[in-house]
Design an enzyme around this catalytic site. Structure first.
Site, mmCIF file in Angstrom:
data_model
loop_
_atom_site.group_PDB
_atom_site.id
_atom_site.type_symbol
_atom_site.label_atom_id
_atom_site.label_comp_id
_atom_site.label_asym_id
_atom_site.label_seq_id
_atom_site.Cartn_x
_atom_site.Cartn_y
_atom_site.Cartn_z
ATOM 1 N N GLU B 167 0.832 -1.212 0.000
ATOM 2 C CA GLU B 167 0.000 0.000 0.000
ATOM 3 C C GLU B 167 0.856 1.247 0.000
ATOM 4 O OE1 GLU B 167 0.757 1.670 2.911
ATOM 5 O OE2 GLU B 167 1.946 -0.147 3.292
ATOM 6 N N GLU B 309 4.594 -0.272 1.451
ATOM 7 C CA GLU B 309 4.756 -0.485 0.001
ATOM 8 C C GLU B 309 4.753 -1.963 -0.376
ATOM 9 O OE1 GLU B 309 8.304 1.198 -1.586
ATOM 10 O OE2 GLU B 309 7.906 3.235 -0.881
#
Lengths: 340, 340
Positions: B167, B309
């Protein structure tokens, strides 16, 4: 250690497009490799997993769940590519090299179709039982260390930019326990673990055996003599590998309790050797954490492994490569708004 | 879960040429993948790292060290291959796919020369500030979850055999803290962490903000309503990804605190979804350990990372592949004496 390179790497990582220090231990890892290699642009392109194998006279004291002939059989399994470390080295895109320092029953190998070379570096056919006398002569111990130095130097000359230290030898956790207790002056009852799977009375017998060996050699103090009296050949060779790695500024990636016993011998002979070491994982053998702590090393992985062979070290190679790839390829925060 | 396949894998590993259970957590890992996939011969040949990105209205409450436009800038860095997860996905030989669920300032991207595709799956241009009202409508929350389900199903149809959940979104640790506190009924002061680097008063303000959002929505109980009231869009999508992974028996590899918040929403909606999850690493965000513990997951890595991430998830992919390679390729103890 090259503090300038490691500081420069830390600064470079501080400027990358990420919150400060958010890559955690990967950042220190990249800085450490830079310090070892003496460059701000270190790479690990040609890692070698080096497994040193030998037999232990102490195995005849009944301290292992496996018979001694398994050592030679495992050598054949390394060469054939079916053992754990062969598969893990392949997964890590690392070359596997096996050296026979003195296996009692070496296998007949077919050089062709071999997955990994098994180098004949035999010093003698296994050590003697250290509970009954010296495991080997001092000259043999020195020879085994020299073999390890030479093995590492040959690999480094051929381009190895990281060497993972692995081992095979029935009875080796007992020898590693003896050496660790002696070098760190610890109570064997706290150092000795299950090894390949001992429990209950068998484990108590292993502690007694370690106690007895330490008592027998309590007057031995010189570290070379400690190594010779207590063994083993592959541990001596791995000490040589660790020394050569430090001398040539190549990371020595430690595996578990036995390979770290070799590193501990190197550290005892030359404390600066620890500067080139990276601890790959934490073994379930209690003595392993003691070794690492004494040398100031914190392992990267803790997967409850206790296989040896360099299996844990091989698993850590991708982490090291990833830390260096981030250093090399990540963009800077300052580039962010430009969109690439 | 397929207990028969996992038991068969455990038996197969017991017969391999190694001391019993000496590969530690790699053995349970292989068995878990077998259970998820419903086969005794699982493979991870085509892993995908899926990063869902969106902006958070709560970011306007001053809870992040970075301005909101960084979300879109990072999307460009993912597409360009310069961000951490792009490099780590490449190192893990995994495909990177990025989905924009609602970034306020999406970047202008050049589809050619892109390292990773950025899929337009925008539900709305960021959420509203959950401290002032609902982050989004219930219909939008449902839509974001549906987008995640569809994203995962498309990837699985194209051959993905593992999906790592990542994310991006400024303010996301605040939303994850709110959701985690609400779903697990925990004190925000214990859940909230430094995020991208808050300390002192800024950290105290973040805790107050989370408290305020929880107080404002204290009457909201239905989990879909909780998701809509508190946000965020990318977390909702990741919940959908986790649900689809469970439905299609594909491992959902969780990254850190925010991706696991999505997993937690999926687990709250359907507890069995946790059976398909694997926890890659332990973030330094305190709430992450609470989420994992509640779902019965133990992370593979603990490298003190807090980047998000999917950076930690990407690092765990080689471990999963290695566990399966051992299952597939290691020889049996019974083969040992034959020497191969």
């Amino acid at each position: 250690p090259d503090h300038e390179s490691s500081a420069a790497v830390a600064r470079a990582l501080d400027g990358k497009m990420k919150p400060l220090h958010s890559l955690g231990r990967l950042e220190g890892l990249a800085a450490r490799v830079a310090s070892i290699r003496g460059t701000t642009t270190p790479r690990v392109d040609s890692p070698v997993v080096l497994v040193c194998a030998a037999d232990h006279g102490i195995a005849r004291a009944g301290v292992s769940a496996y018979p001694q002939e398994v050592t030679g059989q495992m050598l054949a399994a390394f060469a054939g590519g079916r053992a754990a470390v062969a598969i893990l080295a392949h997964q890590a895109d690392a070359q596997l090299v096996v050296a026979d320092l003195g296996v009692v029953d070496p296998p007949q190998l077919h050089p062709t179709h071999a997955y990994a070379p098994v180098l004949d570096r035999r010093v003698r056919a296994g050590t003697d039982n250290s509970a009954e006398g010296w495991a080997m002569t001092r000259a043999e111990a020195e020879q085994a260390v020299a073999v390890g130095i030479r093995l590492a130097e040959d690999l480094i000359e051929d381009g190895a930019d990281l060497i993972a230290l692995g081992e095979m030898g029935i009875g080796s956790t007992t020898t590693a326990s003896i050496l660790t207790s002696a070098i760190l002056d610890r109570d064997p009852a706290r150092v000795v673990g299950a090894g390949t799977g001992l429990e209950g009375e068998a484990l108590a017998h292993k502690v007694e055996t370690v106690d007895a060996v330490l008592a027998r050699h309590e007057d031995v103090e010189d570290p070379w003599d400690v190594l010779a009296a207590m063994g083993g050949l592959e541990i001596a060779a791995l000490a040589g590998v660790a020394l050569a790695c430090a001398a040539h500024r190549v990371p020595a990636l430690l595996d578990g309790f036995i390979s770290t016993a070799g590193a501990l011998v190197a550290w005892r002979l030359c404390p600066a050797a620890a500067d080139a070491m990276i601890a790959a994982h934490r073994s379930t053998e209690p003595g392993h954490s003691m070794q690492l702590e004494e040398m100031g090393l914190t392992p990267l992985l803790d997967l409850q492994m206790r296989l040896g062979e360099a299996s844990g070290a091989a698993l850590a190679i991708p982490l090291i490569r990833s830390s260096l790839a981030l250093l090399q390829d990540m963009g800077d925060l300052a580039d962010l708004s430009s969109g690439s």
